[in-house]
Design an enzyme around this catalytic site. Structure first.
Site, PDB file in Angstrom:
ATOM      1  N   ASN A 348       0.903  -1.179  -0.064  1.00 40.82           N
ATOM      2  CA  ASN A 348      -0.022  -0.065   0.096  1.00 40.82           C
ATOM      3  C   ASN A 348       1.022   1.294   0.105  1.00 40.82           C
ATOM      4  OD1 ASN A 348      -2.325   1.364  -0.135  1.00 40.82           O
ATOM      5  ND2 ASN A 348      -3.325   0.760   2.083  1.00 40.82           N
ATOM      6  N   HIS A 379      -8.396   3.546   8.310  1.00 38.92           N
ATOM      7  CA  HIS A 379      -8.751   2.227   7.983  1.00 38.92           C
ATOM      8  C   HIS A 379     -10.226   1.911   8.109  1.00 38.92           C
ATOM      9  CE1 HIS A 379      -4.505   1.434   7.047  1.00 38.92           C
ATOM     10  NE2 HIS A 379      -5.007   0.405   6.454  1.00 38.92           N
TER      11      HIS A 379
END
Length: 496
Positions: A348, A379
């Site tokens: 990521n 998140h």
């Protein structure tokens, strides 16, 4: 007749046009819609580069087409849930217009993160962890990154002085507020609306205006590579390679991933009937099997950007062109990582860059803690996410202590270095397996079942390491002869 129990349940606000395909393939409708839109985006990207190139279409047309296609894909996948995406973008553009140069980045961050959190909370508590509901939080997370990225970069360009900025912040600073069309295009373009990644505003605008590749080439002396005029690199090779990776990842996902469901690591019967080594082995295999889904989505997204002509990062000393400006992972580094940090730095990538740009580089103190907090909140609100981040802290510190205290002992010969790499690779893979388990399990109960079945072994080992070893390495003993040090340095240069 009653519905067959083996039918795949679906509950979606997106288009049901492809539901027969979903039933035929045995794949959830949301995933079918996502794949269909991404494949259409890939074809549209080729068309966009070949027929709407900057020398064939105006900048306005390129912005408008990119925006409209992105909006359509969002509506197709999420239906009325896409209103959340459009609402967030609209509110934050009003902030971009009305807020002062001094505060627009703060207001944009607060509003975007606040809206994202509200949507995530609603999904968790209303839709039972979203297992069968349309997951619109992914695009919202990407757009939150984009909104805050452009807000901070406009703040840098219009409010802060050059001497207050880092070299990267100076390069990325935006000297004028974006127009409505530019703002919509940057946030909603079809290249990244569904799977990202987030890129810098100036890079995207340069791409739309046809300056992207030339700008990257001029960052280094391209004439030194034997070119008499500005080269025109083609993304074809990069696209073919990434589509090959995408196809392989999809095959693994449809076979390997589905054969090793992650939920088994928290299954009462499985835990009771298997030994610790069997549970550990299955957990490792299941975590490995979970990766192709991300490899597929992120590599396909990267290929889509490249197909449109976006993502060129420059030319190296050997004259090789690179198309990894918006790449989100480095699969080789992930699979061969010999440290926790190496793994994280290769996973990521664009989100890590965003966290660095908007938080770590700007925090006056407690940078790591604040960056960790922002990452956790971004998140989502699934408890498993927080278990993962909290577990990662002692493991990261313990790994750093082990590396600082022992690594230099293994650099005196190639054999010792190979042994060190094998050991650290195995430990890194097990630590990642242990850490990301809750991230995939999501809920509290299965997380505790998993960690209990593992006897909390990595928590215990990490704490013991931190209690026994100093975080900073001890100074090298003075008795080591200069000749040995020179020999070691030669080995380090050869191995690195």
């Amino acid at each position: 007749m009653a519905e067959q129990p083996n039918n795949i349940p679906f509950r979606t606000t997106g288009s049901k046009l492809l539901h027969p395909v979903s039933e035929l393939l045995g794949v959830p409708l949301d995933q079918v819609n996502f794949l269909a839109c991404q494949l259409c985006a890939l074809l549209a990207a080729f068309w966009f580069r070949l027929y709407l190139s900057p020398n064939k279409a105006s900048i306005t047309i390129r912005h408008a087409v990119a925006t409209l296609l992105g909006a359509y894909f969002a509506i197709f996948c999420f239906g009325w849930y896409s209103l959340h995406i459009f609402t967030m973008v609209s509110i934050c553009y009003c902030i971009m217009l009305k807020a002062s140069n001094r505060n627009l980045h703060r207001y944009s961050l607060i509003v975007a993160m606040g809206y994202l959190i509200l949507c995530q909370v609603s999904r968790v508590y209303i839709f039972n962890y979203g297992l069968l509901s349309t997951d619109f939080s992914g695009p919202l997370m990407i757009i939150t990154q984009k909104i805050t990225t452009v807000a901070f970069q406009v703040h840098d360009g219009l409010y802060r002085k050059d001497e207050e900025l880092t070299s990267e912040q100076q390069r990325l600073a935006v000297k004028a507020r974006p127009t409505l069309l530019e703002y919509l295009s940057y946030n909603l373009n079809f290249l990244s609306i569904l799977a990202g990644p987030c890129s810098n505003y100036k890079d995207y605008i340069a791409f739309i205006e046809g300056r992207h590749i030339a700008m990257k080439l001029l960052e280094r002396n391209w004439k030194s590579n034997g070119y008499n005029r500005l080269p025109e690199p083609s993304p074809t090779g990069a696209i073919v390679y990434k589509l090959f990776i995408t196809t392989g990842s999809l095959i693994l996902f449809l076979s390997f991933t589905r054969a090793f469901p992650i939920i088994y690591i928290a299954d009462d019967k499985f835990i009771k009937e298997t030994s610790f080594l069997a549970r550990l082995s299955y957990a490792y295999i299941a975590m490995q099997a979970a990766r192709p889904k991300y490899y597929f989505a992120w590599t396909l997204a990267d290929a889509i950007n490249n197909a449109a002509g976006y993502g060129f990062s420059g030319i190296d000393a050997k004259g090789n062109f690179h198309w990894d400006l918006v790449s989100n992972l480095n699969i080789w580094n992930i699979e061969t990582a010999t440290s926790f940090k190496m793994y994280i730095d290769s996973w990521n990538i664009q989100t890590a860059a965003w966290l660095k740009r908007v938080c770590y580089d700007r925090s006056p103190h407690s940078r790591t803690v604040l960056t960790f907090f922002l990452s956790a909140v971004w998140h989502g609100v699934y408890p498993g996410y927080y278990f993962t981040f909290i577990t990662a802290v002692p493991i990261t510190l313990a790994a750093r202590a082990m590396r600082n205290n022992f690594r230099h002992h293994f650099l005196t010969s190639r054999t010792k270095k190979i042994v060190y790499d094998i050991i650290t690779w195995a430990v890194t893979q097990l630590s990642i397996c242990y850490t990301v388990g809750p991230f995939l399990l999501l809920a509290v109960e299965p997380t505790f079942k998993f960690y209990k079945s593992m006897y909390f072994y990595f928590h215990i080992l990490s704490i013991l390491v931190l209690l026994v070893l100093p975080i900073k390495p001890n100074s090298v003993k003075s008795q080591v002869h200069t000749s040995n040090n020179n020999k070691q340095n030669r080995y380090i240069r050869a191995l690195n």
